[in-house]
Design an enzyme around this catalytic site. Structure first.
Site, mmCIF file in Angstrom:
data_model
loop_
_atom_site.group_PDB
_atom_site.id
_atom_site.type_symbol
_atom_site.label_atom_id
_atom_site.label_comp_id
_atom_site.label_asym_id
_atom_site.label_seq_id
_atom_site.Cartn_x
_atom_site.Cartn_y
_atom_site.Cartn_z
ATOM 1 N N LYS A 28 0.985 -1.319 0.066
ATOM 2 C CA LYS A 28 -0.174 0.110 -0.004
ATOM 3 C C LYS A 28 0.928 1.311 0.056
ATOM 4 O O LYS A 28 0.627 2.384 -0.922
ATOM 5 C CB LYS A 28 -1.013 0.007 1.326
ATOM 6 N N SER A 173 7.099 9.003 12.081
ATOM 7 C CA SER A 173 5.934 8.931 11.287
ATOM 8 C C SER A 173 6.731 9.182 9.848
ATOM 9 O O SER A 173 7.149 10.120 9.433
ATOM 10 C CB SER A 173 5.078 10.030 11.391
ATOM 11 N N ASP A 326 1.856 -1.147 11.787
ATOM 12 C CA ASP A 326 0.493 -1.805 11.539
ATOM 13 C C ASP A 326 0.291 -2.910 11.860
ATOM 14 O O ASP A 326 -0.928 -3.712 11.405
ATOM 15 C CB ASP A 326 0.403 -1.612 10.030
ATOM 16 N N LYS A 353 -4.262 5.686 14.757
ATOM 17 C CA LYS A 353 -4.544 4.946 13.659
ATOM 18 C C LYS A 353 -6.225 5.087 13.014
ATOM 19 O O LYS A 353 -6.682 5.757 13.603
ATOM 20 C CB LYS A 353 -3.982 3.540 13.677
ATOM 21 N N ARG A 402 -7.362 -3.453 9.599
ATOM 22 C CA ARG A 402 -6.607 -4.322 10.188
ATOM 23 C C ARG A 402 -7.031 -5.154 11.578
ATOM 24 O O ARG A 402 -6.986 -6.293 11.781
ATOM 25 C CB ARG A 402 -5.112 -3.710 10.532
HETATM 26 C C1 S3P Z 1 2.683 4.661 6.315
HETATM 27 C C2 S3P Z 1 3.064 5.110 7.381
HETATM 28 C C3 S3P Z 1 2.650 4.390 8.942
HETATM 29 C C4 S3P Z 1 1.644 3.611 8.852
HETATM 30 C C5 S3P Z 1 0.757 3.569 7.599
HETATM 31 C C6 S3P Z 1 1.564 3.824 6.101
HETATM 32 C C7 S3P Z 1 3.362 5.170 5.048
HETATM 33 O O1 S3P Z 1 1.883 5.810 9.233
HETATM 34 O O2 S3P Z 1 0.880 3.303 9.878
HETATM 35 O O3 S3P Z 1 -0.011 2.498 7.413
HETATM 36 O O4 S3P Z 1 2.980 4.626 3.959
HETATM 37 O O5 S3P Z 1 4.083 6.053 4.918
HETATM 38 P P1 S3P Z 1 2.573 6.763 10.353
HETATM 39 O O6 S3P Z 1 3.460 7.459 9.319
HETATM 40 O O7 S3P Z 1 1.505 7.662 10.822
HETATM 41 O O8 S3P Z 1 3.281 5.942 11.188
#
Ligand code: S3P
Length: 445
Positions: A28, A173, A326, A353, A402
């Site tokens: 994703k 993040s 995740d 989340k 999830r």
């Molecule tokens: C993601 C970063 C994560 C993750 C999300 C996808 C990304 O979030 O939880 O499902 O693609 O950069 P955070 O950046 O808020 O940790």
């Protein structure tokens, strides 16, 4: 705000051994980035293996609204980008549905343009904090009109010329890091992101692939400085999206806890910023072999052979959280079948989340007879090997894909069936989940 369709409950029951080979849909995180950068770059980007879940479709739609041509379905997606610096002002608000990654990255990409862009999402996304991305954008000169608490729906009005910044990301993040780097693409000079904890690095890697000038320095204690030179040319690329380890996670845990299982998940992304769950499961005694390790388009990929295993509880240190952020819901399910206690620490980000995942997971475990305790940023699970006494509950999923998949996995090995109140959101990341699981022998109805 997106209308909420009627709930689609499902029940999973104790199943015979799961066996077979399968592929999970494309990653994703990489799929969003491929569309965003493909839509921005000059020329043509060809994408294979793209995740066709709802979250990614929203990003495709947004890139069309910014003037890119995005065509395809199935085997190959073709994106004709507008050229760096040339996004158009969308005619209507962009609706990102349930997708935090899509909306936060798109705000970074387009917010600094001298235009007005409005962003919206569903009920779950409208509760999530956007200030973490809006703060650096404000420093770059963006004016923000947001719902109180810096929530969606919101409107961004970019400056005539964005100011490049040096920004230290205050939370671990990848979305915030990525939003600032993407904003830096349209600012003159060098934008620097300082990242105290190494989070998934797909944005940096892919930016380089498209021809952006990106320098990365890792200093003492793992502090990373990522510098991007703005206003350069980006050129379309061919991208093969590998299987999503965050989706493979459900199949892997199901195979570990259903006795006698032996499953191969092919072509899974094993970038070390994403494999914390597999490392943790191995610490717990899981049989997970990484076969045929290879490099595919700059990312590490492998086939995972997973055999049912007797798991033991472990302590998962907080430093591991970014590489499996995740995956805690499904790790908690694995822990419910392990001998002894599993302690997961450093979980504060789980609170923001798709739902408050710490609260939702703890509630789902308890309603299914799992002995567990939770605190501000930790979860302790006492396992019941063989799933004795587990199951029999209905889990509230609160628009979280999830949480829904994790508890369906639990039902496959628990003594009594497990019901989840809604499976509709699974389509955001893993539309084929139930069919693929049934193909391995899982009883989900
Ligand atoms: C993601 C970063 C994560 C993750 C999300 C996808 C990304 O979030 O939880 O499902 O693609 O950069 P955070 O950046 O808020 O940790």
């Amino acid at each position: 705000m997106t209308d909420r369709p009627p709930p689609q409950p499902a029940t999973a029951r104790r199943s015979p051994a799961l066996t077979g080979h399968l592929r999970v849909p494309g990653d994703k995180s990489i799929s969003h980035r491929a569309l965003l950068l493909g839509g921005l770059a000059s020329g043509e980007t060809r994408i294979t293996g793209l995740l066709e879940g709802d979250d990614v479709q929203r990003t495709a739609e947004a890139m069309r609204a910014f003037g890119a041509q995005v065509d395809g379905a199935g085997d190959e997606w073709v994106v004709r980008g507008v050229g760096n610096g040339c996004l158009l002002e969308p005619e209507a608000p962009l609706d990102f549905g349930n997708s935090g990654t899509g909306v936060r990255l798109a705000m970074g990409l387009a917010g600094v343009y001298d235009m007005v862009t409005a962003f919206a999402g569903d009920q779950s996304l409208s509760r999530r904090p956007m200030g973490r991305v809006l703060d650096p954008l404000r420093l770059m000169g963006v004016q923000v009109e947001a719902t109180p608490g810096d929530r969606l729906p919101l409107t961004l009005r970019g400056p005539k010329t964005a100011a490049p910044v040096t920004y230290r990301v205050p939370v671990a993040s990848a979305q915030v890091k990525s939003a600032v780097l993407l904003a830096g693409l349209n600012a003159p000079g060098v934008t620097t992101v300082i990242e105290p904890v190494h989070t998934r690095d797909h944005t940096e890697k892919m930016l380089r692939g498209f021809g952006a000038s990106v320098e990365i320095e890792t200093g003492a204690g793992g502090l990373r400085q990522i510098r991007i030179e703005g206003q350069g040319r980006l050129s379309g690329q061919a991208i093969a999206v590998p299987g999503d380890p965050s989706s493979a996670a459900f199949v892997v845990v199901a195979a570990l806890i259903v006795p006698g299982s032996d499953v191969v998940v092919e072509n899974v992304l094993v970038n070390p910023t994403r494999t914390g769950l597999f490392d943790t499961l191995r610490d717990m005694g899981a049989s997970i072999e990484m076969l045929n390790r290879r490099n595919s388009g700059g990312e590490d990929v492998a086939d995972l052979r997973v055999r049912a295993s007797e798991l033991r509880g472990v302590t998962v240190p907080p430093e591991r959280a970014p590489s499996m952020i995740d995956e805690y819901p499904v790790l908690a399910v694995a822990a419910a079948f392990a001998e002894g206690e599993t302690l997961m620490q450093g979980l504060d980000e789980l609170r923001v989340k798709e739902t408050d995942r710490l609260a939702s997971v703890a509630a789902g475990l308890k309603v299914n007879g799992v002995d567990c305790e939770d605190g501000k940023d930790w979860l302790l699970v006492r396992g019941s090997p063989g799933g004795r006494g587990l199951g029999g509950g209905t889990v509230e999923t609160s628009l979280d894909h999830r949480v829904a998949m994790s508890f369906l996995v639990m039902g496959l090995a628990a003594e009594s069936a497990v019901t989840v109140d809604d499976t509709g959101m699974i389509a955001t990341s893993f539309p084929q989940f139930a069919d693929l699981m049934r193909g391995l022998g899982a009883e989900i109805e």
